[in-house]
Design an enzyme around this catalytic site. Structure first.
Site, PDB file in Angstrom:
ATOM      1  CG  ASP A  88      -0.123   0.325   2.577  1.00  0.00           C
ATOM      2  OD1 ASP A  88       0.871  -0.385   2.819  1.00  0.00           O
ATOM      3  OD2 ASP A  88      -0.684   0.697   3.587  1.00  0.00           O
ATOM      4  CD  GLU A 152       4.171   1.131   7.285  1.00  0.00           C
ATOM      5  OE1 GLU A 152       4.952   1.491   8.090  1.00  0.00           O
ATOM      6  OE2 GLU A 152       3.858   2.001   6.270  1.00  0.00           O
ATOM      7  CG  ASP A 179       8.904   0.445   4.866  1.00  0.00           C
ATOM      8  OD1 ASP A 179       8.698   1.164   3.886  1.00  0.00           O
ATOM      9  OD2 ASP A 179       7.750   0.213   5.617  1.00  0.00           O
ATOM     10  CG  HIS A 212     -22.469  38.523   9.832  1.00  0.00           C
ATOM     11  ND1 HIS A 212     -21.623  39.260  10.585  1.00  0.00           N
ATOM     12  CD2 HIS A 212     -22.838  38.604   8.689  1.00  0.00           C
ATOM     13  CE1 HIS A 212     -21.524  40.098   9.575  1.00  0.00           C
ATOM     14  NE2 HIS A 212     -22.237  40.064   8.286  1.00  0.00           N
TER      15      HIS A 212
END
Ligand code: BES
Ligand code: ZN
Length: 456
Positions: A88, A152, A179, A212
């Site tokens: 992923d 992950e 990684d 407002h």
């Protein structure tokens, strides 16, 4: 290993083409619109593992994105390496800041530009190709298992249950992960620590509708102003986190450890120039390298509320939000930190607003011993292919599963990453050097060989 290396050499172009095909699948795990792409990416990984010669290749469904499992047991008496990686990726946003489409890999200056080029498709794929090469040449020296997940980048939510339920299947002597990054292509390093993480989203609500800003301005608490003030109070003027108890369990580095860190090559001027900043900032009393690796930190990752479209709109918004991450170091625990954060953050709210805190994900910090056979095997492998002994270095990123492998399966990890900090992971124009991709494929087989030999 000679045949393995020749095989890699002969298949360089195909190894790249196949990585490109994987990158083209936009497997963004956090976005449900991409769920089908995650399935497709898992199937792609499955097919590659099958083609490479793995057995028992399967796609294991979870509550969200599937896990790909595969193994090759050549001899139960030999040691077993469990390769972990993820297919992923992070979202590509903001897309307009990319020089080329994020999911159409582009080669420029010897680098692959694409989301996931490095993190972690490129790095994970090196393992599949190294495995293929060892299988094709009959040179696989030990057993191997693969566990490639798709969650992950969203905190590996379903992984703890998966590893608990499959502890027998996942049994291994070491977990091998690419990684993480190295210091530089000519300064190889091995990551020996990761920070933990605690990630929350906060919501501050004031009036029950947007007002407002002329009629009500000055008369009620503005949730966006309040949120900014609350966030500002989370750090003091020394950049220390003010949450009571936050540092209680933090392990301070010894004087020797700090001295060793101070020797790690780091060019502050180049660092600033690379980021386009005039100066660095962080916790007083610590160096930049310490701040980004062995010290905990707290950062706002996103903040919004009110009118953010074109032009001006005069309102006091009803709600304001922020996403906040805390990176943790030994022995902080993510659950406790979330609790401390929540109590303190709520106490900072002025009367007139309500606070809601959602917990996204957590992960525990880890430090990896360097006296493991597997660490030595990685050190030797990198020495063999880089011609230089890699430096052990603690990293600031998180891979929550690493501490879970240790606590649930009792298995250590070796973080032999081949990326660089300049790869722009999670950022626009993420990239991965061809040098790094091929160096990884070349080095991994040496790791296997060294590990098999050192485990005898
Ligand atoms: N590859 C990174 C982890 C990493 C980054 C290690 C930089 C070393 C240096 C990994 O894919 C990642 O980004 N992890 C996440 C984990 C989080 C979502 C729980 C992170 O660190 O943000
Ligand atoms: Zn990542």
């Amino acid at each position: 290993m000679q045949q393995t290396q020749s095989y890699i050499e002969a298949n360089r172009q195909r190894f790249l083409d196949e990585l490109f095909d994987l990158i083209r699948i936009p497997s963004v795990s956090t976005n449900p619109d991409h769920d089908k792409d995650l399935q497709r990416a898992a199937e792609f990984v499955q097919d590659c593992l099958k083609a490479a010669g793995a057995d028992k290749v399967e796609i294991c469904p979870t509550n969200r994105h599937p896990i790909v499992y595969a193994e090759k047991i050549i001899d139960p008496k030999l040691p077993t390496v469990l390769v972990y990686g993820h297919y992923d990726v992070q979202p590509a946003d903001p897309i307009e800041l990319w020089d080329a489409p994020p999911f159409e890999p582009t080669l420029k200056d010897g680098k692959i530009f694409a989301r996931g080029a490095c993190d972690d498709k490129g790095q994970m794929f090196m393992h599949i190709k190294a495995f293929e090469a060892m299988m094709a040449t009959g040179e696989l020296p030990c057993n191997v298992k693969f566990m490639i997940e798709g969650e992950e980048e969203i905190g590996s939510e379903n992984l703890p249950q998966f590893i608990r339920e499959n502890s027998e299947k996942l049994k291994a002597d070491i977990v091998l992960i690419s990684d993480t990054s190295m210091i530089a292509n000519d300064i190889p390093s091995i990551t020996v620590g990761l920070r933990g993480i605690a990630y929350v989203q906060v919501e501050v609500t004031g009036p029950d509708r947007d007002l407002h800003s002329g009629s009500y301005g000055g008369g009620v608490v503005n949730p966006i102003n309040a949120l900014c003030q609350m966030i500002a109070k989370l750090k003091d003027d020394k950049n220390r986190i003010t949450i009571p108890g936050f540092y209680d369990k933090v392990v301070e580095l010894s004087a020797e450890e700090r001295a060793a860190m101070a020797k790690v090559p780091f060019d502050l001027e180049a660092y600033k120039a690379d980021l386009g900043i005039e100066d660095v900032a962080g916790e007083e009393g610590y160096t930049t390298l310490e701040r980004v690796s062995v010290r905990p930190t707290l950062d706002v990752n996103g903040i919004w509320g009110g009118y953010t479209g074109e032009g001006a709109k005069t309102i006091i918004a009803s709600k304001a939000y922020a996403k906040i991450s805390m990176r943790l170091v030994p022995n902080q625990e993510s659950e406790e930190i979330i609790r401390l954060f929540s109590n303190y953050f709520t106490s900072l709210a002025p009367k007139g607003v309500k606070v809601k805190i959602d917990y996204y994900h957590g992960g525990e910090p880890v430090v990896i011993p360097t006296d493991l056979a597997a660490y030595k095997a990685a050190e030797l492998a990198m020495s063999q292919t880089f011609g230089k002994k890699p430096i052990p270095q603690r990293s600031g990123g998180s891979i929550p599963i690493v501490q879970l492998f240790k606590s649930v399966l009792g298995v250590n990890s070796v973080l032999m990453g081949f990326g660089l900090d300049s790869d722009a992971i999670h950022s626009p124009n993420e990239n991965f050097g061809l040098f790094n991709y091929y160096k990884g494929i070349e080095t991994i087989p040496y790791f296997y060989k060294n590990f098999a030999e050192l485990s005898k």
